[in-house]
Write a protein that holds these residues in place. Structure first.
Motif, PDB file in Angstrom:
ATOM      1  N   THR A  22       0.833  -1.206   0.000  1.00 51.86           N
ATOM      2  CA  THR A  22       0.000   0.000   0.000  1.00 51.86           C
ATOM      3  C   THR A  22       0.863   1.250   0.000  1.00 51.86           C
ATOM      4  N   LEU A  23       1.917   1.267   0.841  1.00 50.54           N
ATOM      5  CA  LEU A  23       2.817   2.411   0.880  1.00 50.54           C
ATOM      6  C   LEU A  23       3.509   2.604  -0.461  1.00 50.54           C
ATOM      7  N   GLN A  24       3.908   1.473  -1.069  1.00 54.04           N
ATOM      8  CA  GLN A  24       4.579   1.557  -2.363  1.00 54.04           C
ATOM      9  C   GLN A  24       3.635   2.126  -3.416  1.00 54.04           C
TER      10      GLN A  24
ATOM     11  N   ALA B  18       1.712   6.753  -6.518  1.00 50.53           N
ATOM     12  CA  ALA B  18       0.642   7.695  -6.845  1.00 50.53           C
ATOM     13  C   ALA B  18       1.071   9.120  -6.527  1.00 50.53           C
ATOM     14  N   ARG B  19       1.724   9.282  -5.373  1.00 56.16           N
ATOM     15  CA  ARG B  19       2.201  10.608  -4.987  1.00 56.16           C
ATOM     16  C   ARG B  19       3.183  11.164  -6.017  1.00 56.16           C
TER      17      ARG B  19
ATOM     18  N   MET C 263      -6.321  11.737 -14.188  1.00 51.85           N
ATOM     19  CA  MET C 263      -5.903  11.591 -12.794  1.00 51.85           C
ATOM     20  C   MET C 263      -6.843  10.736 -11.969  1.00 51.85           C
ATOM     21  N   GLN C 264      -7.938  10.289 -12.569  1.00 54.32           N
ATOM     22  CA  GLN C 264      -8.950   9.589 -11.783  1.00 54.32           C
ATOM     23  C   GLN C 264      -8.400   8.387 -11.020  1.00 54.32           C
TER      24      GLN C 264
ATOM     25  N   ALA D 208      -6.074   7.532  -3.625  1.00 54.89           N
ATOM     26  CA  ALA D 208      -4.855   7.770  -2.849  1.00 54.89           C
ATOM     27  C   ALA D 208      -4.804   9.213  -2.359  1.00 54.89           C
ATOM     28  N   LEU D 209      -5.259  10.151  -3.196  1.00 56.34           N
ATOM     29  CA  LEU D 209      -5.288  11.556  -2.778  1.00 56.34           C
ATOM     30  C   LEU D 209      -6.223  11.743  -1.590  1.00 56.34           C
ATOM     31  N   LEU D 210      -7.427  11.195  -1.663  1.00 62.09           N
ATOM     32  CA  LEU D 210      -8.377  11.345  -0.561  1.00 62.09           C
ATOM     33  C   LEU D 210      -7.841  10.712   0.714  1.00 62.09           C
TER      34      LEU D 210
END
Length: 469
Positions: free
Chosen positions: A20-22, A27-28, A66-67, A72-74
């Motif tokens: 998940t972190l990866q 995503a970041r 970007m969808q 990940a953004l939220l």
């Protein structure tokens, strides 16, 4: 199926967490890369269009997809807000709030920020929701969002920021600043003020749907624009400025025709104006008012109409005086575009121009293209917000100064007393706090101005609490 050993369960959980972190890290990084690339592409496109013409610039670059990154953004937004200030500062580095990259999240979330005020202590008052919706007012201060009394319907600052008007069902109170001495308590208009003889008013004149509210410098009067008209409220009662008696007769004939099929109806008059607007000059001596079916009307200190100015687009929707009270900006719109004109003070008295009167020497075209619902003025400059999410700054002669993209249609604006902080609200439910003339601009920022957004608040309907970004 074999049962996993506790150590295996722990290892599997750690593996899932690492994955998940990866994924989030990926995503970041993608978000950062696309935010900067998108900002650079739009800035190049605008520069080429301005310098060489829009035929040369060609088609606007397409927004990157970007969808897939939205979940990940939220997750990052919610986690940072739960963790506190340090995490939110890091969030802006990791997930820059590039204005258009989260546009797809607005469906079901968007709502208007209909009023803003920056107080003397730097805190920000905001009214969440449109004027016709149930009021919800908050105060943003030092990274915290305070819910204000539910009885508060709206607010407004005087031009110099000294006086604050607070509206409730009981009336409109004028205070010497936030929590300062109450200087006056004014009754709401009934809506029957200035009603010509023979006309009866229907109930519920929609006075509480505030579109503009501004105290006079004397601290004893307030300018109010609402769906039933434009008024000046004082201790002795309310004075209607707009619509005038002739227009009220027209409204009565129109409403009677619509309801009864006849222009001779004795049914009570319902006054429900669209795009009603009003502005008070900073020196308190002049008022501009109108609605989408009127011309722009100027009033003097005696509240007498002195000038009538035809709009330069179809529907008048906004007015603003220059910071020195020597010019008035008037905007009218058609769909998502519009035109702002300026008239200097020496021409106001006796001026009577028609629609689109470009040849009149008193009229200066200040800006073409922006539909304006919010703007501020400062020394030598107007800053307007348009329907496409841009702030556009220009001089009193119409010379363009700079642009700054915020995103979504701009619904409200306010400037701090020291002129250093600009608060901008949008119909996307966001409040941007921008450091003006900071000399800095983020790599992802779309625009030409030397300004930097310090902070953004998201008041999204599907979120349990506001999100700070």
């Amino acid at each position: 199926m074999p049962i996993a050993h506790p150590e295996q369960k722990l290892a599997m959980a750690r593996h899932r967490q690492a994955m998940t972190l990866q994924l989030n890290d990926s995503a970041r990084q993608n978000w950062q890369r696309l935010a900067q690339a998108w900002g650079a592409a739009i800035n190049d496109y605008v520069r080429i269009g301005n310098d060489y013409g829009w035929d040369v610039a060609g088609e606007q670059p397409e927004l990157p997809g970007m969808q897939p990154l939205y979940p990940a953004l939220l997750e990052a937004l919610r986690a940072a807000n739960a963790a506190g200030d340090a995490a939110i500062r890091q969030l802006r580095e990791d997930w820059p709030p590039s204005p258009d990259l989260y546009a797809g999240l607005l469906e079901g979330n968007a709502q208007a920020i209909s009023q803003l005020a920056v107080l003397a202590d730097g805190s920000v008052l905001a009214r969440i929701g449109a004027s016709y919706e149930t009021p919800r007012c908050v105060r943003l201060r030092q990274g915290q969002c305070e819910q204000l009394d539910s009885a508060l319907l709206g607010f407004g600052l005087s031009g110099d920021g000294r006086l604050l008007a607070l509206a409730s069902v009981e009336g409109i109170a004028i205070h010497a600043g936030w929590q300062g001495e109450r200087l006056a308590m004014l009754a709401w208009p009934t809506g029957a003020e200035g009603l010509p003889y023979g006309l009866a008013l229907a109930e519920n004149p929609r006075n509480f749907e505030i579109e503009a509210l501004q105290p006079f410098p004397d601290g004893q009067r307030v300018l109010l624009a609402c769906r039933s008209g434009v008024y000046v409220l004082a201790a002795g009662g309310a004075t209607r400025l707009h619509p005038d008696a002739g227009r009220l007769h027209e409204l009565a004939r129109d409403s009677g025709s619509k309801r009864s099929g006849s222009k001779r109806s004795g049914m009570p008059l319902e006054i429900d104006l669209d795009m009603v607007h009003a502005a008070l000059s900073p020196d308190g001596q002049w008022i501009a008012a109108g609605d989408q079916c009127s011309v722009h009307v100027l009033f003097d200190a005696a509240l007498k109409p002195v000038g009538h100015i035809g709009p330069h687009s179809e529907y008048p929707d906004y007015a603003l005086f220059a910071a020195d009270s020597r010019q008035v900006l008037l905007n009218a719109c058609h769909f998502y575009s519009g035109c702002s004109i300026g008239v200097n003070r020496e021409h106001w008295i006796g001026l009577d121009t028609d629609y689109y009167d470009d040849a009149h020497p008193a009229i200066t075209t200040l800006q073409e293209g922006a539909r304006v619902y919010a703007a501020i003025s400062r020394a030598g400059e107007y800053i307007v917000g348009d329907a496409h999410g841009y702030l556009r700054a220009f001089g009193h002669d119409g010379t363009p100064h700079w642009t700054h993209f915020v995103g979504s249609t701009i619904s409200s604006m306010a400037l701090s007393g020291d002129g250093k902080t600009l608060a901008v609200g949008s119909y996307g439910g966001a409040i941007s706090l921008i450091a003006l003339n900071s000399g800095e601009r983020d790599a992802w920022q779309i625009g030409t101005g030397p300004h930097r957004e310090r902070e953004r608040w998201l008041f999204w309907q599907q979120e349990a609490t506001p999100l700070r970004w």
